[in-house]
Design a protein around this motif. Structure first.
Motif, mmCIF file in Angstrom:
data_model
loop_
_atom_site.group_PDB
_atom_site.id
_atom_site.type_symbol
_atom_site.label_atom_id
_atom_site.label_comp_id
_atom_site.label_asym_id
_atom_site.label_seq_id
_atom_site.Cartn_x
_atom_site.Cartn_y
_atom_site.Cartn_z
ATOM 1 N N MET A 72 -10.700 -33.232 17.104
ATOM 2 C CA MET A 72 -10.824 -34.015 18.333
ATOM 3 C C MET A 72 -9.925 -33.423 19.411
ATOM 4 S SD MET A 72 -11.107 -37.945 16.959
ATOM 5 C CE MET A 72 -11.541 -38.653 18.546
ATOM 6 N N GLU A 73 -10.262 -33.716 20.651
ATOM 7 C CA GLU A 73 -9.429 -33.319 21.779
ATOM 8 C C GLU A 73 -8.428 -34.439 22.060
ATOM 9 O OE1 GLU A 73 -9.540 -30.510 23.572
ATOM 10 O OE2 GLU A 73 -11.218 -29.614 22.503
ATOM 11 N N PRO A 74 -7.218 -34.101 22.526
ATOM 12 C CA PRO A 74 -6.223 -35.145 22.786
ATOM 13 C C PRO A 74 -6.733 -36.271 23.688
ATOM 14 C CG PRO A 74 -5.207 -32.990 22.942
ATOM 15 C CD PRO A 74 -6.679 -32.752 22.775
ATOM 16 N N ILE A 75 -7.488 -35.916 24.732
ATOM 17 C CA ILE A 75 -7.932 -36.946 25.673
ATOM 18 C C ILE A 75 -9.019 -37.844 25.093
ATOM 19 C CG2 ILE A 75 -7.347 -35.554 27.699
ATOM 20 C CD1 ILE A 75 -10.410 -35.124 28.057
ATOM 21 N N GLN A 76 -9.533 -37.508 23.926
ATOM 22 C CA GLN A 76 -10.586 -38.320 23.308
ATOM 23 C C GLN A 76 -10.033 -39.381 22.360
ATOM 24 O OE1 GLN A 76 -12.707 -35.031 21.598
ATOM 25 N NE2 GLN A 76 -14.057 -34.773 23.366
ATOM 26 N N ARG A 112 -7.843 -29.546 29.244
ATOM 27 C CA ARG A 112 -7.685 -30.879 29.823
ATOM 28 C C ARG A 112 -6.476 -31.608 29.259
ATOM 29 N NH1 ARG A 112 -13.915 -33.248 30.174
ATOM 30 N NH2 ARG A 112 -14.928 -31.272 30.684
ATOM 31 N N ASN A 113 -5.614 -30.896 28.567
ATOM 32 C CA ASN A 113 -4.423 -31.525 27.998
ATOM 33 C C ASN A 113 -3.164 -30.869 28.550
ATOM 34 O OD1 ASN A 113 -5.553 -29.302 26.288
ATOM 35 N ND2 ASN A 113 -3.678 -29.564 25.107
ATOM 36 N N GLU A 114 -2.040 -31.578 28.447
ATOM 37 C CA GLU A 114 -0.740 -31.011 28.819
ATOM 38 C C GLU A 114 0.285 -31.411 27.770
ATOM 39 O OE1 GLU A 114 0.889 -34.377 31.910
ATOM 40 O OE2 GLU A 114 -0.117 -32.613 32.751
#
Length: 415
Positions: free
Chosen positions: A222-226, A262-264
């Motif tokens: 998964m992506e962090p923003i999800q 899209r993550n930091e």
């Protein structure tokens, strides 16, 4: 009856796609011997130039070793390199993602064929069996809406689109009734599931968990923003594997911007600590040696890696992929430097994993794969591999282990 051999390159999504094609073969015999096969279906990966080379080399080797076999190219490489391989007569046929469910009919072509299809198709096949597996892979979505600068995948898999919930649940029902207890959710960008169907990953997981026979669910990546609050509320459910793979790709904010991510790091660190506090092992993807990664960025990045509660890593030395934004970026990082950074990163995570395993030697739930000479391999709930020695045949069985022997090389136990 003609014999068909499948050669699968790349990710779990490709592994699932191969199972879809296998399940659709009605007029052919499956074989695990590539040299005696009449048709070789190459389910290809094209994520890097190196992946393309591996596929080309395999095709060339089959022309030498089994010259009478018809080679058919499938997978992501069919969309990036299929046309050129077909025109150069390296392959007998090419099929795109949308055509794989029609493979039984496609393979009947007497003449060379190029059936690339489209990038909007979504499978409806219900896979009821996984050949040679004790864990089942469930593809829940296809494609990706992210446009990371190094990645070709949206161009060969299309935009994100979800499988129908009822199809997914029916598939799990059938697999569970066939004895499968562990399910691994996979796709191109798994965490995007449900956005186009007004639902979510968390809602799907809850419905999956209610199916009789479902014992453990893993999520591919998964992506962090999800990862939202609805998802975080499920972390302590007994059917959730205590391991999550969250794709960061880097820990330098400058590099993340260059990669069009899209993550930091600040929010990544908060998220990882929150999940680790729930007793989870945590893995990530990490690209080293991307253009622009100078000594300053690397020093900052590796110090940040040490802060993260990581236990697993898929580390990649950057490999240029034609037709991506990163391919034209400067300055490039020399191969020997990237290799050294890769080694530094993996050594740090290996030490973190060893420390984690030493602290988790009790109540390990392991699903064993097939074994040899009384030694069976399997993964515990933390996605750590364990070798189990037993006089009994434990293939495809669950075992509960305590007092596991932990070493740098891995975990061992006797039953």
């Amino acid at each position: 009856m003609q014999k068909v051999y499948f050669k699968t390159f790349g990710c779990r999504t490709n592994q699932f796609d191969t199972q879809v094609m296998m399940s659709k073969l009605k007029d052919y015999e499956l074989t695990d011997d590539e040299l005696s096969s009449d048709i070789i279906v190459v389910n290809s990966c094209t994520v890097t130039n190196g992946a393309d080379s591996s596929v080309r080399n395999y095709i060339s080797s089959m022309h030498r070793k089994n010259p009478d076999a018809k080679v058919v190219l499938a997978g992501c490489g069919s969309h990036s390199k299929g046309e050129s391989l077909f025109e150069d007569k390296k392959v007998f046929g090419v099929i795109g993602h949308s055509e794989k469910e029609n493979i039984n009919a496609v393979l009947k072509n007497e003449e060379p064929f190029y059936q690339i299809g489209d990038l909007e198709h979504i499978d409806s096949t219900i896979v009821e069996e996984f050949v040679g597996k004790s864990r089942a892979f469930i593809k829940i979505q296809e494609g990706c809406d992210f446009r990371c600068s190094y990645c070709i995948i949206p161009a060969v898999r299309g935009d994100a689109r979800s499988h129908k919930e009822e199809t997914i649940l029916e598939q799990i029902n059938k697999l569970a009734s066939n004895g499968f207890g562990e399910f691994i959710l996979t796709g191109t960008n798994v965490g995007s599931y449900g956005r186009d169907h007004n639902t979510s990953m968390a809602k799907l997981l809850k419905k999956m968990s209610m199916i009789r026979g479902v014992r453990r669910i893993r999520i591919g990546s998964m992506e962090p923003i999800q990862i939202d609050d609805e998802f975080l509320e499920l972390l302590n459910e007994p059917w959730m594997a205590k391991h999550m793979h969250i794709a960061l790709q880097h820990t330098s904010d400058k590099m993340l911007k260059l990669m069009n991510r899209r993550n930091e790091f600040k929010t990544d660190l908060e998220l990882f600590r929150k999940i680790a506090d729930q007793g989870y092992a945590l893995g990530t993807d990490y690209i080293v040696g991307h253009p622009g990664e100078d000594e300053k960025e690397w020093a900052e990045a590796i110090s940040r890696v040490k802060e993260l509660p990581l236990t697993h890593v898929h580390a990649f030395s950057y490999s240029k992929r034609d037709n991506t934004a990163s391919a034209t970026m400067k300055p490039e990082v020399k191969g020997n430097i990237a290799k050294e950074r890769h080694r530094e990163l993996t050594n740090i995570i290996k030490a973190k994993n060893f420390a984690f395993r030493r602290e988790h030697t009790q109540n390990l739930e392991v699903l064993l794969e097939s074994g040899k000479d009384g030694v069976y391999q399997g993964f515990d709930q933390y996605f750590n591999k364990i070798s189990v020695t037993s006089d009994e045949d434990l293939s495809a069985n669950w075992v509960l282990l305590n007092d596991v022997e932990v070493s740098n090389e891995g975990n061992k136990a006797k039953v």
